[in-house]
Each structure stands twice: as C-alpha cells, then as structure tokens.
Scaffold this motif. Sequence first.
Motif, PDB file in Angstrom:
ATOM      1  N   ILE A  79       0.830  -1.205   0.000  1.00 34.12           N
ATOM      2  CA  ILE A  79       0.000   0.000   0.000  1.00 34.12           C
ATOM      3  C   ILE A  79       0.870   1.263   0.000  1.00 34.12           C
ATOM      4  O   ILE A  79       0.620   2.209  -0.750  1.00 34.12           O
ATOM      5  N   LYS A  80       1.898   1.276   0.842  1.00 32.14           N
ATOM      6  CA  LYS A  80       2.778   2.441   0.949  1.00 32.14           C
ATOM      7  C   LYS A  80       3.435   2.751  -0.400  1.00 32.14           C
ATOM      8  O   LYS A  80       3.515   3.918  -0.818  1.00 32.14           O
ATOM      9  N   VAL A  81       3.907   1.729  -1.089  1.00 35.42           N
ATOM     10  CA  VAL A  81       4.517   1.951  -2.401  1.00 35.42           C
ATOM     11  C   VAL A  81       3.476   2.501  -3.370  1.00 35.42           C
ATOM     12  O   VAL A  81       3.759   3.410  -4.153  1.00 35.42           O
ATOM     13  N   GLY A  82       2.244   1.971  -3.300  1.00 36.24           N
ATOM     14  CA  GLY A  82       1.175   2.499  -4.132  1.00 36.24           C
ATOM     15  C   GLY A  82       0.900   3.961  -3.851  1.00 36.24           C
ATOM     16  O   GLY A  82       0.699   4.760  -4.772  1.00 36.24           O
ATOM     17  N   GLN A  83       0.897   4.326  -2.565  1.00 37.10           N
ATOM     18  CA  GLN A  83       0.706   5.734  -2.210  1.00 37.10           C
ATOM     19  C   GLN A  83       1.841   6.589  -2.761  1.00 37.10           C
ATOM     20  O   GLN A  83       1.603   7.665  -3.334  1.00 37.10           O
ATOM     21  N   ASP A  84       3.073   6.139  -2.578  1.00 41.29           N
ATOM     22  CA  ASP A  84       4.227   6.904  -3.043  1.00 41.29           C
ATOM     23  C   ASP A  84       4.197   7.120  -4.556  1.00 41.29           C
ATOM     24  O   ASP A  84       4.649   8.158  -5.049  1.00 41.29           O
ATOM     25  N   LYS A  85       3.687   6.132  -5.270  1.00 39.08           N
ATOM     26  CA  LYS A  85       3.651   6.210  -6.731  1.00 39.08           C
ATOM     27  C   LYS A  85       2.330   6.778  -7.239  1.00 39.08           C
ATOM     28  O   LYS A  85       2.072   6.768  -8.447  1.00 39.08           O
ATOM     29  N   GLN A  86       1.497   7.257  -6.310  1.00 45.06           N
ATOM     30  CA  GLN A  86       0.208   7.865  -6.644  1.00 45.06           C
ATOM     31  C   GLN A  86      -0.687   6.906  -7.435  1.00 45.06           C
ATOM     32  O   GLN A  86      -1.398   7.306  -8.365  1.00 45.06           O
ATOM     33  N   ILE A  87      -0.631   5.645  -7.045  1.00 43.99           N
ATOM     34  CA  ILE A  87      -1.544   4.641  -7.581  1.00 43.99           C
ATOM     35  C   ILE A  87      -2.833   4.711  -6.762  1.00 43.99           C
ATOM     36  O   ILE A  87      -2.778   4.657  -5.536  1.00 43.99           O
ATOM     37  N   PRO A  88      -3.999   4.826  -7.371  1.00 48.79           N
ATOM     38  CA  PRO A  88      -5.240   4.886  -6.598  1.00 48.79           C
ATOM     39  C   PRO A  88      -5.548   3.553  -5.914  1.00 48.79           C
ATOM     40  O   PRO A  88      -4.976   2.508  -6.274  1.00 48.79           O
ATOM     41  N   PRO A  89      -6.442   3.549  -4.936  1.00 48.55           N
ATOM     42  CA  PRO A  89      -6.678   2.353  -4.117  1.00 48.55           C
ATOM     43  C   PRO A  89      -7.054   1.090  -4.881  1.00 48.55           C
ATOM     44  O   PRO A  89      -6.780  -0.014  -4.407  1.00 48.55           O
ATOM     45  N   ARG A  90      -7.682   1.222  -6.038  1.00 42.76           N
ATOM     46  CA  ARG A  90      -7.992   0.012  -6.811  1.00 42.76           C
ATOM     47  C   ARG A  90      -6.715  -0.771  -7.091  1.00 42.76           C
ATOM     48  O   ARG A  90      -6.711  -2.006  -7.054  1.00 42.76           O
ATOM     49  N   GLY A  91      -5.635  -0.080  -7.355  1.00 44.97           N
ATOM     50  CA  GLY A  91      -4.361  -0.751  -7.605  1.00 44.97           C
ATOM     51  C   GLY A  91      -3.833  -1.469  -6.382  1.00 44.97           C
ATOM     52  O   GLY A  91      -3.212  -2.530  -6.498  1.00 44.97           O
ATOM     53  N   TRP A  92      -4.084  -0.927  -5.185  1.00 45.46           N
ATOM     54  CA  TRP A  92      -3.633  -1.587  -3.961  1.00 45.46           C
ATOM     55  C   TRP A  92      -4.355  -2.918  -3.784  1.00 45.46           C
ATOM     56  O   TRP A  92      -3.733  -3.918  -3.400  1.00 45.46           O
ATOM     57  N   VAL A  93      -5.663  -2.905  -4.066  1.00 49.00           N
ATOM     58  CA  VAL A  93      -6.442  -4.146  -3.952  1.00 49.00           C
ATOM     59  C   VAL A  93      -5.915  -5.190  -4.931  1.00 49.00           C
ATOM     60  O   VAL A  93      -5.706  -6.361  -4.580  1.00 49.00           O
ATOM     61  N   ILE A  94      -5.671  -4.778  -6.173  1.00 47.63           N
ATOM     62  CA  ILE A  94      -5.166  -5.707  -7.185  1.00 47.63           C
ATOM     63  C   ILE A  94      -3.805  -6.253  -6.780  1.00 47.63           C
ATOM     64  O   ILE A  94      -3.542  -7.463  -6.879  1.00 47.63           O
ATOM     65  N   ALA A  95      -2.913  -5.384  -6.318  1.00 41.00           N
ATOM     66  CA  ALA A  95      -1.557  -5.811  -5.967  1.00 41.00           C
ATOM     67  C   ALA A  95      -1.570  -6.769  -4.780  1.00 41.00           C
ATOM     68  O   ALA A  95      -0.857  -7.787  -4.778  1.00 41.00           O
ATOM     69  N   ILE A  96      -2.364  -6.470  -3.755  1.00 37.50           N
ATOM     70  CA  ILE A  96      -2.395  -7.338  -2.580  1.00 37.50           C
ATOM     71  C   ILE A  96      -3.023  -8.682  -2.924  1.00 37.50           C
ATOM     72  O   ILE A  96      -2.522  -9.740  -2.504  1.00 37.50           O
ATOM     73  N   ALA A  97      -4.101  -8.687  -3.703  1.00 41.16           N
ATOM     74  CA  ALA A  97      -4.698  -9.954  -4.121  1.00 41.16           C
ATOM     75  C   ALA A  97      -3.702 -10.786  -4.927  1.00 41.16           C
ATOM     76  O   ALA A  97      -3.622 -12.008  -4.775  1.00 41.16           O
ATOM     77  N   THR A  98      -2.930 -10.129  -5.776  1.00 43.71           N
ATOM     78  CA  THR A  98      -1.928 -10.840  -6.575  1.00 43.71           C
ATOM     79  C   THR A  98      -0.863 -11.464  -5.678  1.00 43.71           C
ATOM     80  O   THR A  98      -0.499 -12.634  -5.843  1.00 43.71           O
ATOM     81  N   ALA A  99      -0.363 -10.691  -4.715  1.00 46.38           N
ATOM     82  CA  ALA A  99       0.652 -11.215  -3.808  1.00 46.38           C
ATOM     83  C   ALA A  99       0.098 -12.333  -2.924  1.00 46.38           C
ATOM     84  O   ALA A  99       0.824 -13.266  -2.564  1.00 46.38           O
ATOM     85  N   MET A 100      -1.181 -12.276  -2.587  1.00 42.15           N
ATOM     86  CA  MET A 100      -1.793 -13.364  -1.820  1.00 42.15           C
ATOM     87  C   MET A 100      -1.769 -14.664  -2.613  1.00 42.15           C
ATOM     88  O   MET A 100      -1.471 -15.731  -2.079  1.00 42.15           O
ATOM     89  N   GLN A 101      -2.088 -14.568  -3.904  1.00 40.91           N
ATOM     90  CA  GLN A 101      -2.077 -15.764  -4.738  1.00 40.91           C
ATOM     91  C   GLN A 101      -0.654 -16.274  -4.971  1.00 40.91           C
ATOM     92  O   GLN A 101      -0.396 -17.472  -4.928  1.00 40.91           O
ATOM     93  N   GLU A 102       0.271 -15.362  -5.214  1.00 42.43           N
ATOM     94  CA  GLU A 102       1.620 -15.775  -5.588  1.00 42.43           C
ATOM     95  C   GLU A 102       2.441 -16.267  -4.398  1.00 42.43           C
ATOM     96  O   GLU A 102       3.238 -17.202  -4.542  1.00 42.43           O
ATOM     97  N   SER A 103       2.259 -15.648  -3.224  1.00 42.00           N
ATOM     98  CA  SER A 103       3.167 -15.987  -2.112  1.00 42.00           C
ATOM     99  C   SER A 103       2.491 -15.983  -0.742  1.00 42.00           C
ATOM    100  O   SER A 103       3.177 -16.120   0.264  1.00 42.00           O
TER     101      SER A 103
END
Length: 370
Positions: A79-103
């Motif tokens: 989430i912090k990296v998403g905030q720093d890169k000005q990625i809106p919250p939808r991207g945080w949900v996608i990234a966390i779901a992806t990391a949950m599946q991968e690792s």
Amino acid sequence: MPAGSVRRRGRVIAWVASATTLVLCCAGTLVFTFFSGQPDSDAINLVGCGTTNAINVDGELPSVGNLNEEQRYHAAVIIKVGQDKQIPPRGWVIAIATAMQESTLHNYGHLGDANDHDSLGLFQQRPSMGWGTPAQILDPEYSAGRFYGKLKTIEGWEKLPLTIAAQRVQVSAFPDAYAKWEPLATDVVNVLTDGAARAAVGANAGTCANVGEISASGWTAPVQEGIVSGYRTAERPTHDGVDLGSPRGTVIHAASAGVVSLMMCNASYPGGGAYSCDVDGSPSIMGCGWYVEITHAAGVVTRYCHMVKQPDVFVGQKVVAGQPIGIVGTSGNSSGPHLHFEVHLNNDTSSSGATDPGAFMQLRGAPLQG
C-alpha cells in the motif's frame, strides 16, 4: 540479509518453508494452503473511504482476517509503495490480491526443488524474465514498485476485473486464480487505510464512490434508485433481498465482475400453471419473473429479479462491474416496476445463504440509496 526474510523494526522476521504447505505450479504461481480466501468481511465496521495520510509500515498494524504480523507488514508495504507512486486504491487491492495468490504475502527466497524456475519474492517475479536481480526482487518495496509499474502500462486497468488486470501483469498459468483473493484484499485495504477500498475507481483515498460509480473493491450499485422495501423486515420477514425503486425501463447493471450462472423466466399461477414473464405480473403471481444470477469471487452470488423482458446476458457469460444485464420491469410476483436485488454467500442461493444487500454493499463502497 538471507533470502526469504524481511527486516522490520530492527529485527529479522524469517520465513520457514516447512511451515506452509505449498505445491509447485508453473509460470510463477505457487498454490498454498495457508489461509482462506473467504474472509468475514461483514465483521468489519468501517464507514470512511480512506485517508490521504501515508501508511506507517513500522507502526502497530491492526489485525485483519487471519494474517500474521509478517503478512500484514508486507500488505502495508504494498500500500505504501502504491501511495508513493500515486496509484489509486484500486491498484492496492489488485496488488495485494496478486501477492496473496503468488506468495500468501510471504517474501520467499529460492525454495530449491520446490521453486518454479527462478521465481522469488512477494510477487514471484523472475530475474530471468527481466524483473530485476534476486536481491532487488527480494526487496518488497522494489518488487511492489515493479508490479505497479507494469500495471500502469495496461490500458484501462482500473476498470478491468481484478483477474484480468493481475494476469496481464503476471502472465500466470492459472489466470483465474487471482479472483478468489479479491474479498480478502479488499478487507486488508479497508482495515489498514480506514476504508480506502470504498473510494471511487480512479479517485484517491478519501473520495467515496457515488451511486453508479465503481468502488476500488470492484463493486457498484445495480441501479441509481434507493431501497423502498428492506431486507427481512417485520412486515416481510421472508423478503431475502431489497427492492430498489427504479421505474420501468431502467437499465440494470452487474454489481461486480463475475459469471452469469442463471438466466430464466420464473413465473407461475398459485396452482402451479406457467405464467408469461413477457407481461406484467402481480402480487397473485408467483416467482421472480425474468431474472439473472451472477456468481462472483469467493462464492458471492447476486440476484436481479422482475425484468421487463429476457435479460441481455446468457449463462456462462463473463461480465464486468457496471455492465448492463437487463431492464427493470414488473414480471412475476410484483406489484409494480422495481428491481428486487439479493446477495447470497458461500454459493448458497437458497434463503439460508442470503445476506442483507444494504450492509453488504455499504462495506464495499457501493451503497444502495434509501
């Protein structure tokens, strides 16, 4: 620092490969049996739509689901990296779901014979495929940044179903596997950021989705009009949904991405004789009229009743949030034009699987007005 560990608050939290059951699959995807993709979302009592304050990854992070301290920390970093890169919250949900599946949100180093090629880290990125050096990939901030960098290159990524957006970044051999983590990823973002998964798609945290907009959780109200008859009221204790007061001809939209699992005419006389769904029903007619059911991630099913004509979708069709699926009418057991809307959990479309649509949609940032 040894591969597969993370430094936090001056100490090293190390992973232990034997503590998690894992099965090696191809194309960078590991399948784990560590925690469920069916969180108790309704236990989360938040009303905000996020904060613009940067998340404190080294602070005390609230519990969510059954994620442990390490997993919550890695989610906070994403989430912090998403905030720093000005990625809106939808991207945080996608990234966390992806990391949950991968690792399962563990920063795995090389797992020896169990490793899928040279996949490493939270997103199981491969040095040989140009994601970075092993040391870089094992830095959670770097790997999250690379994920977001690729995500931003995908046209219209915010409005894509999570599975499609994640797959276009990861190119996994199991492209449908990401969807089951969307509910838990939504909960994680909401808990760690005071409700940012309820922000409107395309907006920053703190900007709530309005009726008709898609929220960062991937949900939207099926119609603009509000509730005129509630869920299991004293007057209607068997009313397993809510009635939304839309006039005849109003377009009905899919509440979230999913697959059409049922489309049929359900109308009959009280004695059992068939009744047409192509004419107006009445309180003396039985059934839902023309209706549709859509199956979403984690066994959630939505139902849309009393359409004026045969719905505009077919069984097996994949739909996206906000996609038109039919037109409001008054077919079946109905006293006037409206949309009867239900939400069911655990793939249980019976009365016992129903849950309050108003509360369910409120938690996902897609409130039903009224």
